[in-house]
Design a protein around this motif. Sequence first.
Motif, PDB file in Angstrom:
ATOM      1  N   CYS A  19       0.823  -1.205   0.000  1.00 25.78           N
ATOM      2  CA  CYS A  19       0.000   0.000   0.000  1.00 25.78           C
ATOM      3  C   CYS A  19       0.860   1.259   0.000  1.00 25.78           C
ATOM      4  O   CYS A  19       1.846   1.347   0.734  1.00 25.78           O
ATOM      5  CB  CYS A  19      -0.911   0.003   1.230  1.00 25.78           C
ATOM      6  SG  CYS A  19      -2.116   1.347   1.158  1.00 25.78           S
ATOM      7  N   CYS A  21      -0.860   4.361   0.158  1.00 24.09           N
ATOM      8  CA  CYS A  21      -1.809   5.419   0.516  1.00 24.09           C
ATOM      9  C   CYS A  21      -1.040   6.504   1.270  1.00 24.09           C
ATOM     10  O   CYS A  21       0.106   6.279   1.681  1.00 24.09           O
ATOM     11  CB  CYS A  21      -2.960   4.844   1.343  1.00 24.09           C
ATOM     12  SG  CYS A  21      -2.547   4.442   3.059  1.00 24.09           S
ATOM     13  N   CYS A  24       0.625   5.230   4.489  1.00 22.11           N
ATOM     14  CA  CYS A  24       1.699   4.241   4.280  1.00 22.11           C
ATOM     15  C   CYS A  24       2.917   4.907   3.642  1.00 22.11           C
ATOM     16  O   CYS A  24       4.064   4.620   3.999  1.00 22.11           O
ATOM     17  CB  CYS A  24       1.201   3.071   3.446  1.00 22.11           C
ATOM     18  SG  CYS A  24       0.064   1.997   4.353  1.00 22.11           S
ATOM     19  N   ASN A 276      -4.469   0.871   8.152  1.00 20.49           N
ATOM     20  CA  ASN A 276      -3.430   1.814   7.687  1.00 20.49           C
ATOM     21  C   ASN A 276      -4.009   3.027   6.949  1.00 20.49           C
ATOM     22  O   ASN A 276      -3.348   4.055   6.838  1.00 20.49           O
ATOM     23  CB  ASN A 276      -2.371   1.083   6.851  1.00 20.49           C
ATOM     24  CG  ASN A 276      -2.975   0.372   5.671  1.00 20.49           C
ATOM     25  OD1 ASN A 276      -3.285   0.978   4.654  1.00 20.49           O
ATOM     26  ND2 ASN A 276      -3.158  -0.942   5.795  1.00 20.49           N
TER      27      ASN A 276
HETATM   28 ZN    ZN Z   1      -1.995   2.221   3.319  1.00 25.02          ZN
END
Ligand code: ZN
Length: 307
Positions: A19, A21, A24, A276
Amino acid sequence: MQVLVLGAAAGGGFPQWNCNCPNCFNVRQDSADHQPRTQSSIALSVDGKQWLLCNASPDIRAQLNANPELWPGELRGSGIRGVLLVDAQIDHVTGLLSLREGCPLDVWCTPNVHSDLSSGFPLFPMLDHWGGLRWQPIGLEDNRDVAEFSIPFLPDIALTAFALHSNAPPYSPRRGSPSCGDNLGLYIVDRRSGKSLCYAPGLGNPTPLAMRFLNAADVVMVDGTLWEDDEMQRLGVGTSTGQQMGHLALNGSGGMCELLNELPSSTRRILIHINNTNPILDRASHAAKTLQASGIETAYDGMKFTL
Ligand code: ZN
Ligand code: MLT
Ligand code: MN
């Protein structure tokens, strides 16, 4: 009773391996506002030597290395005397594979969880090859939504398991239509101090039963998976909503924060099992500041307290 948070993140951990995002990405940059977290697990002890693991996460090896309380005191051994599973999800059970050298090992779980871990994700039969998991049944089944029990190495601790409305794992025949025993919350009382903890990392629905135990506890540790129900869709990282996965989002009307704000003012309120994508993992976010203003804490790896 001593409570030790081994991992405070939801499935995937923080950061999640695949990930990128904003959370993250930022935690990988060593941002001062983001702190990595491993997958959801806590440990309980009365004497500081014998511990009950509540959930065995895929990150268990790092978690055990990080917590000297759980290190072996003899040539071969461990502070872990048993494991309790609140559901049969991957992030809560996969660590059992890493404990194989310590089998036979006592494992407390419901008949539904035992059944999923004997079929769709057959940890029980697999680990028979290493000496086995000794199933200690928790009697939540059919229409029994509360079960009281005790654990031999936790003297003076009274445990009550109560049914949560959440979801069963994708490999369960009850995915999408969970029944009593697929997910449990724990209400744990230390008879010596009279203090209690309510631990419910998978609370999808604030049923009267769940609210009864949340209201009774001195400390609650509850589901902090998502800030918004459709957060994963909004970020473009997933298709499921919190409700579909069995998690009640924090924000908004009827959300977890609102419920927590209605508990007695003396209740210590802690979020655990945090995904997360959740903006509360960014200390500078509006969401994190909203929690802080309400006195709601966000669990972190290595968090400890005594009840
Ligand atoms: Zn993430
Ligand atoms: C959940 O809590 O809904 C599951 O652990 C999700 C997952 O498989 O990571
Ligand atoms: Mn989970």
